[in-house]
Design a protein around this motif. Sequence first.
Motif, PDB file in Angstrom:
ATOM      1  N   ALA A   1       0.830  -1.262  -0.063  1.00 24.87           N
ATOM      2  CA  ALA A   1       0.167  -0.135   0.039  1.00 24.87           C
ATOM      3  C   ALA A   1       0.898   1.225  -0.053  1.00 24.87           C
ATOM      4  N   ALA A   2       1.822   1.164   0.686  1.00 20.08           N
ATOM      5  CA  ALA A   2       2.823   2.338   0.801  1.00 20.08           C
ATOM      6  C   ALA A   2       3.535   2.724  -0.654  1.00 20.08           C
ATOM      7  N   LEU A   3       3.936   1.630  -1.321  1.00 18.85           N
ATOM      8  CA  LEU A   3       4.631   1.725  -2.467  1.00 18.85           C
ATOM      9  C   LEU A   3       3.460   2.058  -3.444  1.00 18.85           C
ATOM     10  N   TYR A   4       2.318   1.388  -3.537  1.00 15.25           N
ATOM     11  CA  TYR A   4       1.254   1.976  -4.432  1.00 15.25           C
ATOM     12  C   TYR A   4       0.625   3.361  -4.434  1.00 15.25           C
TER      13      TYR A   4
ATOM     14  N   ALA B   1       6.045  10.786  -0.919  1.00 17.85           N
ATOM     15  CA  ALA B   1       6.235   9.320   0.008  1.00 17.85           C
ATOM     16  C   ALA B   1       5.015   9.241   0.962  1.00 17.85           C
ATOM     17  N   ALA B   2       4.282   8.206   0.764  1.00 22.91           N
ATOM     18  CA  ALA B   2       3.033   7.949   1.547  1.00 22.91           C
ATOM     19  C   ALA B   2       3.268   6.655   2.489  1.00 22.91           C
ATOM     20  N   LEU B   3       3.659   7.218   3.689  1.00 24.30           N
ATOM     21  CA  LEU B   3       4.126   6.296   4.784  1.00 24.30           C
ATOM     22  C   LEU B   3       3.021   5.777   5.638  1.00 24.30           C
ATOM     23  N   HIS B   4       1.558   6.472   5.744  1.00 20.08           N
ATOM     24  CA  HIS B   4       0.847   6.320   6.614  1.00 20.08           C
ATOM     25  C   HIS B   4       0.126   4.796   6.529  1.00 20.08           C
ATOM     26  N   PRO B   5       0.113   4.068   5.490  1.00 19.25           N
ATOM     27  CA  PRO B   5       0.017   2.664   5.878  1.00 19.25           C
ATOM     28  C   PRO B   5       0.916   1.701   6.661  1.00 19.25           C
ATOM     29  N   LEU B   6       2.027   2.546   6.694  1.00 15.79           N
ATOM     30  CA  LEU B   6       3.075   1.543   7.413  1.00 15.79           C
ATOM     31  C   LEU B   6       2.406   1.730   9.204  1.00 15.79           C
TER      32      LEU B   6
ATOM     33  N   LEU C   1       0.919  -0.383  14.964  1.00 14.64           N
ATOM     34  CA  LEU C   1      -0.257  -0.396  15.911  1.00 14.64           C
ATOM     35  C   LEU C   1      -0.632  -1.978  16.121  1.00 14.64           C
ATOM     36  N   LEU C   2      -0.625  -2.740  15.102  1.00 14.57           N
ATOM     37  CA  LEU C   2      -0.937  -4.157  15.308  1.00 14.57           C
ATOM     38  C   LEU C   2       0.065  -4.820  16.034  1.00 14.57           C
ATOM     39  N   ALA C   3       1.396  -4.456  15.884  1.00 12.34           N
ATOM     40  CA  ALA C   3       2.620  -4.854  16.514  1.00 12.34           C
ATOM     41  C   ALA C   3       2.409  -4.551  18.004  1.00 12.34           C
ATOM     42  N   ILE C   4       1.878  -3.385  18.503  1.00 10.35           N
ATOM     43  CA  ILE C   4       1.548  -3.112  19.926  1.00 10.35           C
ATOM     44  C   ILE C   4       0.311  -3.983  20.519  1.00 10.35           C
TER      45      ILE C   4
END
Length: 117
Positions: free
Chosen positions: A49-52, A60-65, A70-73
């Motif tokens: 998603a970030a690449l697309y 640079a669209a880094l918000h999908p990361l 958040l899931l890792a937390i």
Amino acid sequence: MIVAALLVVSGLVVLISAIGFARLPDFFLRMHPPALAFTLGSWCVALAAALYFSFLQQRAALHPLLIPLLLAITVPVTTVLLARVALFRGRTSGRGNVPPSLARPGAPESDPESEKP
């Protein structure tokens, strides 16, 4: 092509995890495949998603990361709570395939409410 490859890899990881989940006999063993699929699968989708969106918007669209961060937390906390509930239910029902409590035999279970000053 890279985005499509990342999405296909994510789908394959989730499929393998689902097969492993269905084949494992015990709840405690079934907790592992979804956690492993979460790690690789969610990062692949977020990176795709970030690449697309980076190529689409030409910045640079880094918000999908943020999603896998958040899931890792939250996922480990949820997994620990589910495991504790399963242990409690297994011990109270008397099933034999649940590990014993770590408390000393004969010692009273500690009550957090009684330890308050």
